[in-house]
Design a protein around this motif. Structure first.
Motif, PDB file in Angstrom:
ATOM      1  N   ARG A  13       0.832  -1.204   0.000  1.00 55.00           N
ATOM      2  CA  ARG A  13       0.000   0.000   0.000  1.00 55.00           C
ATOM      3  C   ARG A  13       0.868   1.256   0.000  1.00 55.00           C
ATOM      4  NH1 ARG A  13      -3.660   2.736   4.687  1.00 55.00           N
ATOM      5  NH2 ARG A  13      -4.457   4.412   3.367  1.00 55.00           N
ATOM      6  N   ILE A  14       1.981   1.242   0.729  1.00 49.56           N
ATOM      7  CA  ILE A  14       2.864   2.408   0.755  1.00 49.56           C
ATOM      8  C   ILE A  14       3.431   2.690  -0.634  1.00 49.56           C
ATOM      9  CG2 ILE A  14       5.060   3.274   1.641  1.00 49.56           C
ATOM     10  CD1 ILE A  14       4.454   1.843   4.253  1.00 49.56           C
ATOM     11  N   LEU A  15       3.827   1.637  -1.329  1.00 50.75           N
ATOM     12  CA  LEU A  15       4.452   1.824  -2.635  1.00 50.75           C
ATOM     13  C   LEU A  15       3.432   2.137  -3.728  1.00 50.75           C
ATOM     14  CD1 LEU A  15       7.140  -1.010  -2.560  1.00 50.75           C
ATOM     15  CD2 LEU A  15       7.419   1.411  -2.011  1.00 50.75           C
ATOM     16  N   ARG A  16       2.241   1.568  -3.628  1.00 46.96           N
ATOM     17  CA  ARG A  16       1.239   1.769  -4.666  1.00 46.96           C
ATOM     18  C   ARG A  16       0.370   3.003  -4.422  1.00 46.96           C
ATOM     19  NH1 ARG A  16       0.105  -2.555  -8.112  1.00 46.96           N
ATOM     20  NH2 ARG A  16       1.193  -4.493  -7.645  1.00 46.96           N
ATOM     21  N   ASP A  17       0.146   3.326  -3.156  1.00 50.50           N
ATOM     22  CA  ASP A  17      -0.800   4.393  -2.820  1.00 50.50           C
ATOM     23  C   ASP A  17      -0.175   5.326  -1.795  1.00 50.50           C
ATOM     24  OD1 ASP A  17      -3.224   5.808  -2.850  1.00 50.50           O
ATOM     25  OD2 ASP A  17      -4.003   4.671  -1.162  1.00 50.50           O
ATOM     26  N   ARG A  18       1.012   5.833  -2.100  1.00 48.68           N
ATOM     27  CA  ARG A  18       1.686   6.684  -1.115  1.00 48.68           C
ATOM     28  C   ARG A  18       0.923   7.972  -0.858  1.00 48.68           C
ATOM     29  NH1 ARG A  18       7.245   7.388  -4.270  1.00 48.68           N
ATOM     30  NH2 ARG A  18       6.760   5.195  -4.668  1.00 48.68           N
ATOM     31  N   GLN A  19       0.223   8.506  -1.889  1.00 45.80           N
ATOM     32  CA  GLN A  19      -0.571   9.705  -1.656  1.00 45.80           C
ATOM     33  C   GLN A  19      -1.705   9.445  -0.682  1.00 45.80           C
ATOM     34  OE1 GLN A  19       0.078  12.790  -2.548  1.00 45.80           O
ATOM     35  NE2 GLN A  19       1.958  12.114  -3.567  1.00 45.80           N
ATOM     36  N   GLY A  20      -2.281   8.239  -0.757  1.00 49.44           N
ATOM     37  CA  GLY A  20      -3.310   7.883   0.209  1.00 49.44           C
ATOM     38  C   GLY A  20      -2.757   7.777   1.625  1.00 49.44           C
ATOM     39  N   ILE A  21      -1.519   7.262   1.757  1.00 46.36           N
ATOM     40  CA  ILE A  21      -0.872   7.197   3.070  1.00 46.36           C
ATOM     41  C   ILE A  21      -0.643   8.604   3.610  1.00 46.36           C
ATOM     42  CG2 ILE A  21       1.262   6.574   4.256  1.00 46.36           C
ATOM     43  CD1 ILE A  21      -0.388   4.175   3.817  1.00 46.36           C
ATOM     44  N   TRP A  22      -0.127   9.505   2.766  1.00 47.97           N
ATOM     45  CA  TRP A  22       0.125  10.873   3.233  1.00 47.97           C
ATOM     46  C   TRP A  22      -1.167  11.564   3.640  1.00 47.97           C
ATOM     47  CZ3 TRP A  22       4.511   9.489   4.063  1.00 47.97           C
ATOM     48  CH2 TRP A  22       5.511   9.186   3.134  1.00 47.97           C
ATOM     49  N   GLN A  23      -2.234  11.379   2.856  1.00 45.44           N
ATOM     50  CA  GLN A  23      -3.491  12.025   3.204  1.00 45.44           C
ATOM     51  C   GLN A  23      -4.088  11.449   4.486  1.00 45.44           C
ATOM     52  OE1 GLN A  23      -4.663  14.727   1.863  1.00 45.44           O
ATOM     53  NE2 GLN A  23      -2.944  14.749   0.415  1.00 45.44           N
ATOM     54  N   GLN A  24      -3.862  10.163   4.739  1.00 48.73           N
ATOM     55  CA  GLN A  24      -4.322   9.580   5.994  1.00 48.73           C
ATOM     56  C   GLN A  24      -3.567  10.171   7.174  1.00 48.73           C
ATOM     57  OE1 GLN A  24      -4.297   5.294   6.039  1.00 48.73           O
ATOM     58  NE2 GLN A  24      -4.795   5.164   8.219  1.00 48.73           N
ATOM     59  N   ILE A  25      -2.267  10.410   6.998  1.00 46.58           N
ATOM     60  CA  ILE A  25      -1.487  11.037   8.069  1.00 46.58           C
ATOM     61  C   ILE A  25      -1.917  12.485   8.258  1.00 46.58           C
ATOM     62  CG2 ILE A  25       0.841  11.716   8.759  1.00 46.58           C
ATOM     63  CD1 ILE A  25       1.911   9.255   7.359  1.00 46.58           C
ATOM     64  N   VAL A  26      -2.192  13.200   7.156  1.00 47.20           N
ATOM     65  CA  VAL A  26      -2.652  14.582   7.267  1.00 47.20           C
ATOM     66  C   VAL A  26      -3.972  14.649   8.026  1.00 47.20           C
ATOM     67  CG1 VAL A  26      -3.539  16.525   5.925  1.00 47.20           C
ATOM     68  CG2 VAL A  26      -1.429  15.404   5.232  1.00 47.20           C
ATOM     69  N   ALA A  27      -4.887  13.733   7.717  1.00 48.98           N
ATOM     70  CA  ALA A  27      -6.196  13.727   8.375  1.00 48.98           C
ATOM     71  C   ALA A  27      -6.156  13.126   9.772  1.00 48.98           C
ATOM     72  CB  ALA A  27      -7.197  12.960   7.506  1.00 48.98           C
ATOM     73  N   ASP A  28      -5.007  12.530  10.158  1.00 44.29           N
ATOM     74  CA  ASP A  28      -4.879  11.885  11.480  1.00 44.29           C
ATOM     75  C   ASP A  28      -5.976  10.840  11.679  1.00 44.29           C
ATOM     76  OD1 ASP A  28      -3.962  11.228  13.955  1.00 44.29           O
ATOM     77  OD2 ASP A  28      -4.252  13.202  14.869  1.00 44.29           O
ATOM     78  N   ARG A  29      -6.115   9.956  10.680  1.00 43.00           N
ATOM     79  CA  ARG A  29      -7.196   8.982  10.653  1.00 43.00           C
ATOM     80  C   ARG A  29      -6.628   7.567  10.763  1.00 43.00           C
ATOM     81  NH1 ARG A  29      -8.543   9.982   6.036  1.00 43.00           N
ATOM     82  NH2 ARG A  29      -7.810   8.146   4.924  1.00 43.00           N
ATOM     83  N   ASP A  30      -7.042   6.835  11.795  1.00 42.76           N
ATOM     84  CA  ASP A  30      -6.658   5.426  12.011  1.00 42.76           C
ATOM     85  C   ASP A  30      -5.140   5.245  11.991  1.00 42.76           C
ATOM     86  OD1 ASP A  30      -9.360   4.762  12.116  1.00 42.76           O
ATOM     87  OD2 ASP A  30      -9.462   4.313   9.976  1.00 42.76           O
ATOM     88  N   LEU A  31      -4.426   6.163  12.613  1.00 40.59           N
ATOM     89  CA  LEU A  31      -2.973   6.073  12.599  1.00 40.59           C
ATOM     90  C   LEU A  31      -2.453   4.995  13.548  1.00 40.59           C
ATOM     91  CD1 LEU A  31      -1.756   9.777  12.316  1.00 40.59           C
ATOM     92  CD2 LEU A  31      -2.105   8.064  10.537  1.00 40.59           C
TER      93      LEU A  31
END
Length: 338
Positions: A13-31
């Motif tokens: 998921r990190i390699l395929r959807d890194r933008q999704g990982i960054w947006q999850q960290i920005v939103a502080d969601r399920d970290l």
């Protein structure tokens, strides 16, 4: 990430959807769940790679290296994470502890997974080239390359946080206000002469230009004929064709875009935004590179303290060795002895 079902491997998921990982960290969601998965994956990958390192000496050294290599990364993170968090707070960033931890864990996860991907290569040279110095330098180079790629992910994630205003929110807000479009000025009305018709008396049968046909006298009868005259009146001034929001005094033909501006941006909206133009770097990004150097120095010194990881075949097994010298002097000495 594309697909109906997310991948069970967090590294995928990190390699395929890194933008999704960054947006999850920005939103502080399920970290908490995300950080737990990255922690487990990193520990397993580093344990597998540590076992390959220790097999050069003995199976017992492989077991201890499998325990000490994950410990090396996690203890280094525990030592350096408070510094990164406080650096961001001092310079106005709004990162929480969970966001900082998740961001660094992305880099450690990428590093550990890339290192375990090199494990078959390391094992191949372990079997075919029984040279302790070469094997040690090879694996130090593998870990250094893996760490550089992981840190690349770390800086990319921090840049995304900066774009979302989490590193320098006040500077971002001031910049947005400075780039706000100006209110268009009103076009004043101006006095221009207008032509109207006023009836005057002219001789009958005379032409409009005042000449009489067949030598007729001018006063042989009179009829009213309109003669133009000028009076002053107020009408709106004719101005060049303008686009919506265009300031007064600036005129461009419809459909024309001034060179240097994208098609969706009008020239009076501010400075042209060019593709690939670097944005302003906040102080938090500069301190991130300082923190990366600090993380590297702490990690290498801790690795020297927790050694051996490889195990010199000419010495007996030992869980730890005495602290003498340093990591960098040992690497230079190994290169000189090749």
């Amino acid at each position: 990430m594309s697909g109906d079902r997310p991948s069970p491997l967090v590294i995928e998921r990190i390699l395929r959807d890194r933008q999704g990982i960054w947006q999850q960290i920005v939103a502080d969601r399920d970290l908490n769940a995300l950080t737990g998965r990255m922690l487990a994956s990193s520990a397993i990958a580093l344990a597998c790679y540590g076992a390959v390192l220790g097999f050069f000496h003995s199976p017992l050294m492989a077991l201890t290296s499998a325990l000490k290599l994950p410990l090396l990364f996690l203890v280094t993170l525990a030592i350096c994470l408070p510094t990164l968090y406080l650096f961001n707070l001092v310079f106005g960033a709004r990162l929480s502890v969970r966001q900082s931890l998740a961001l660094v864990m992305v880099a450690i996860t990428v590093t550990s997974m890339l290192a375990v991907a090199f494990a078959p290569i390391s094992l191949f040279f372990l079997i075919t080239a029984n040279d302790y110095g070469f094997f040690k330098l090879l694996n130090v180079a593998i870990l250094a390359l893996s760490a550089l790629v992981g840190l690349r992910f770390l800086t990319g994630g921090m840049q995304v946080l900066n774009d979302n205003g989490l590193l320098a929110p006040e500077a971002a807000q001031a910049q947005a206000q400075a780039q706000a479009p100006a209110v268009p000025a009103a076009v004043p009305a101006t006095a221009v002469p207008a032509t109207v018709a006023e009836p005057v008396a002219v001789p009958a049968g005379a032409a409009v230009d005042g000449t009489a046909p067949n030598g007729a006298t001018p006063d042989a009868g009179a009829v009213a004929a309109p003669v133009p005259t000028q009076v002053a009146t107020h009408v709106p001034a004719q101005v060049p064709t303008q686009w919506a929001g265009q300031p007064a005094g600036v005129s461009f033909p419809p459909g024309m875009v001034q060179p240097g501006y994208p098609a969706g941006q009008r020239p009076w909206d501010g400075r042209p935004v060019r593709r690939g133009e670097p944005t302003q770097r906040p102080a938090s990004m500069t301190l991130l590179y300082i923190w990366i150097l600090l993380f590297g120095f702490v990690g290498t010194q801790l690795a020297w303290t927790l050694r051996p990881f490889f195990g010199d075949p000419g010495q007996d097994f030992a869980l730890f060795r005495s602290i003498d010298g340093n990591f960098y002097a040992e690497i230079l000495r190994t290169i000189a002895n090749l």
